[in-house]
Design a protein around this motif. Structure first.
Motif, PDB file in Angstrom:
ATOM      1  N   ALA A  47      34.012  57.467  34.712  1.00 33.88           N
ATOM      2  CA  ALA A  47      33.600  56.670  35.874  1.00 33.88           C
ATOM      3  C   ALA A  47      34.710  55.700  36.268  1.00 33.88           C
ATOM      4  O   ALA A  47      35.491  55.257  35.421  1.00 33.88           O
ATOM      5  CB  ALA A  47      32.323  55.896  35.556  1.00 33.88           C
ATOM      6  N   GLN A  48      34.770  55.392  37.557  1.00 35.00           N
ATOM      7  CA  GLN A  48      35.713  54.403  38.072  1.00 35.00           C
ATOM      8  C   GLN A  48      34.991  53.548  39.096  1.00 35.00           C
ATOM      9  O   GLN A  48      34.287  54.080  39.963  1.00 35.00           O
ATOM     10  CB  GLN A  48      36.914  55.072  38.747  1.00 35.00           C
ATOM     11  CG  GLN A  48      37.878  55.710  37.783  1.00 35.00           C
ATOM     12  CD  GLN A  48      39.107  56.227  38.519  1.00 35.00           C
ATOM     13  OE1 GLN A  48      39.018  56.785  39.601  1.00 35.00           O
ATOM     14  NE2 GLN A  48      40.264  56.041  37.924  1.00 35.00           N
ATOM     15  N   ASP A  49      35.185  52.246  38.999  1.00 39.46           N
ATOM     16  CA  ASP A  49      34.593  51.306  39.955  1.00 39.46           C
ATOM     17  C   ASP A  49      33.087  51.491  40.094  1.00 39.46           C
ATOM     18  O   ASP A  49      32.539  51.421  41.195  1.00 39.46           O
ATOM     19  CB  ASP A  49      35.262  51.427  41.331  1.00 39.46           C
ATOM     20  CG  ASP A  49      36.767  51.164  41.262  1.00 39.46           C
ATOM     21  OD1 ASP A  49      37.166  50.243  40.518  1.00 39.46           O
ATOM     22  OD2 ASP A  49      37.530  51.875  41.933  1.00 39.46           O
ATOM     23  N   GLY A  50      32.401  51.781  38.980  1.00 37.38           N
ATOM     24  CA  GLY A  50      30.946  51.907  38.993  1.00 37.38           C
ATOM     25  C   GLY A  50      30.436  53.218  39.553  1.00 37.38           C
ATOM     26  O   GLY A  50      29.243  53.362  39.792  1.00 37.38           O
ATOM     27  N   GLN A  51      31.347  54.169  39.791  1.00 40.09           N
ATOM     28  CA  GLN A  51      30.941  55.458  40.348  1.00 40.09           C
ATOM     29  C   GLN A  51      31.585  56.599  39.566  1.00 40.09           C
ATOM     30  O   GLN A  51      32.614  56.423  38.924  1.00 40.09           O
ATOM     31  CB  GLN A  51      31.369  55.580  41.816  1.00 40.09           C
ATOM     32  CG  GLN A  51      30.698  54.598  42.731  1.00 40.09           C
ATOM     33  CD  GLN A  51      31.120  54.784  44.173  1.00 40.09           C
ATOM     34  OE1 GLN A  51      31.947  55.624  44.510  1.00 40.09           O
ATOM     35  NE2 GLN A  51      30.540  53.990  45.066  1.00 40.09           N
ATOM     36  N   ILE A  52      30.941  57.758  39.642  1.00 43.16           N
ATOM     37  CA  ILE A  52      31.501  58.973  39.079  1.00 43.16           C
ATOM     38  C   ILE A  52      31.267  60.090  40.084  1.00 43.16           C
ATOM     39  O   ILE A  52      30.247  60.101  40.778  1.00 43.16           O
ATOM     40  CB  ILE A  52      30.885  59.307  37.702  1.00 43.16           C
ATOM     41  CG1 ILE A  52      31.652  60.458  37.022  1.00 43.16           C
ATOM     42  CG2 ILE A  52      29.401  59.606  37.813  1.00 43.16           C
ATOM     43  CD1 ILE A  52      31.256  60.657  35.555  1.00 43.16           C
ATOM     44  N   VAL A  53      32.230  60.999  40.178  1.00 39.46           N
ATOM     45  CA  VAL A  53      32.104  62.170  41.052  1.00 39.46           C
ATOM     46  C   VAL A  53      31.924  63.384  40.146  1.00 39.46           C
ATOM     47  O   VAL A  53      32.722  63.608  39.233  1.00 39.46           O
ATOM     48  CB  VAL A  53      33.346  62.338  41.953  1.00 39.46           C
ATOM     49  CG1 VAL A  53      33.212  63.585  42.818  1.00 39.46           C
ATOM     50  CG2 VAL A  53      33.531  61.105  42.831  1.00 39.46           C
ATOM     51  N   LEU A  54      30.852  64.134  40.385  1.00 32.47           N
ATOM     52  CA  LEU A  54      30.503  65.269  39.527  1.00 32.47           C
ATOM     53  C   LEU A  54      30.456  66.567  40.317  1.00 32.47           C
ATOM     54  O   LEU A  54      29.808  66.643  41.365  1.00 32.47           O
ATOM     55  CB  LEU A  54      29.140  65.025  38.873  1.00 32.47           C
ATOM     56  CG  LEU A  54      29.041  63.789  37.987  1.00 32.47           C
ATOM     57  CD1 LEU A  54      27.591  63.497  37.662  1.00 32.47           C
ATOM     58  CD2 LEU A  54      29.851  63.985  36.718  1.00 32.47           C
ATOM     59  N   ASN A  55      31.115  67.585  39.796  1.00 36.27           N
ATOM     60  CA  ASN A  55      31.074  68.925  40.370  1.00 36.27           C
ATOM     61  C   ASN A  55      29.740  69.546  39.966  1.00 36.27           C
ATOM     62  O   ASN A  55      29.462  69.684  38.775  1.00 36.27           O
ATOM     63  CB  ASN A  55      32.243  69.742  39.821  1.00 36.27           C
ATOM     64  CG  ASN A  55      32.270  71.172  40.320  1.00 36.27           C
ATOM     65  OD1 ASN A  55      31.329  71.656  40.946  1.00 36.27           O
ATOM     66  ND2 ASN A  55      33.355  71.855  40.028  1.00 36.27           N
ATOM     67  N   ILE A  56      28.898  69.911  40.941  1.00 35.97           N
ATOM     68  CA  ILE A  56      27.593  70.507  40.623  1.00 35.97           C
ATOM     69  C   ILE A  56      27.510  71.953  41.089  1.00 35.97           C
ATOM     70  O   ILE A  56      26.409  72.497  41.264  1.00 35.97           O
ATOM     71  CB  ILE A  56      26.414  69.676  41.185  1.00 35.97           C
ATOM     72  CG1 ILE A  56      26.516  69.511  42.705  1.00 35.97           C
ATOM     73  CG2 ILE A  56      26.332  68.317  40.477  1.00 35.97           C
ATOM     74  CD1 ILE A  56      25.239  68.986  43.348  1.00 35.97           C
ATOM     75  N   ALA A  57      28.673  72.600  41.258  1.00 38.96           N
ATOM     76  CA  ALA A  57      28.675  74.017  41.620  1.00 38.96           C
ATOM     77  C   ALA A  57      28.062  74.817  40.473  1.00 38.96           C
ATOM     78  O   ALA A  57      28.233  74.469  39.303  1.00 38.96           O
ATOM     79  CB  ALA A  57      30.106  74.487  41.883  1.00 38.96           C
TER      80      ALA A  57
END
Length: 141
Positions: A47-57
């Motif tokens: 996570a960075q800056d309170g967020q996470i980006v997740l691949n949901i393919a």
């Protein structure tokens, strides 16, 4: 005086629609998640800056489940399989990795109430600390 009926939040419906639309167009759906929302279970080291980006393919996740309350799945992070759980209130956006097409989700009244209730839930008390040192007993007559 008429009262407006209470409506369910639109986020789960829009999320499913955008997810299907991105897949139908051979794009890779990614979720943007607020990791500070109660009950979020994600690998925080990514996570960075309170967020996470997740691949949901589908090729990136296993045991994928999306309903009106949450998104959950199992995925590998750094080669280690981890279970992920994301309440709908924590999902900020869905977009395609390839071109950024997607949507942001604005705050919704139904989730504001859910967040208040989730934050008010008391966690169970941890085990009381054990006393250190030698036990001391006193004889009383």
């Amino acid at each position: 005086m008429s009262m407006e009926p209470t409506m369910t939040p639109s986020r789960p419906y829009l999320l499913r629609a955008f997810f299907d639309w991105l897949l139908d167009n051979d794009l890779t759906p990614h979720l943007v998640v607020n990791v500070n929302i109660p009950h979020v279970q994600v690998p925080l080291q990514y996570a960075q800056d309170g967020q996470i980006v997740l691949n949901i393919a589908p090729r990136a996740v296993m045991q994928f489940h999306m309903d009106n309350d949450a998104v959950s799945f199992s995925a590998r992070f750094g080669g280690v399989s981890q279970q992920v759980y994301i309440p709908m209130a924590a999902i900020l956006a869905i977009h395609a990795r390839e071109n950024g097409v997607g949507t942001l989700f604005p705050p919704e009244p139904g989730y504001d109430l859910w967040l208040e209730q989730a934050q008010e839930q008391e966690l169970p008390d941890p085990e009381p600390p054990r006393p250190s040192g030698r036990p001391s007993l006193k004889v009383i007559k």
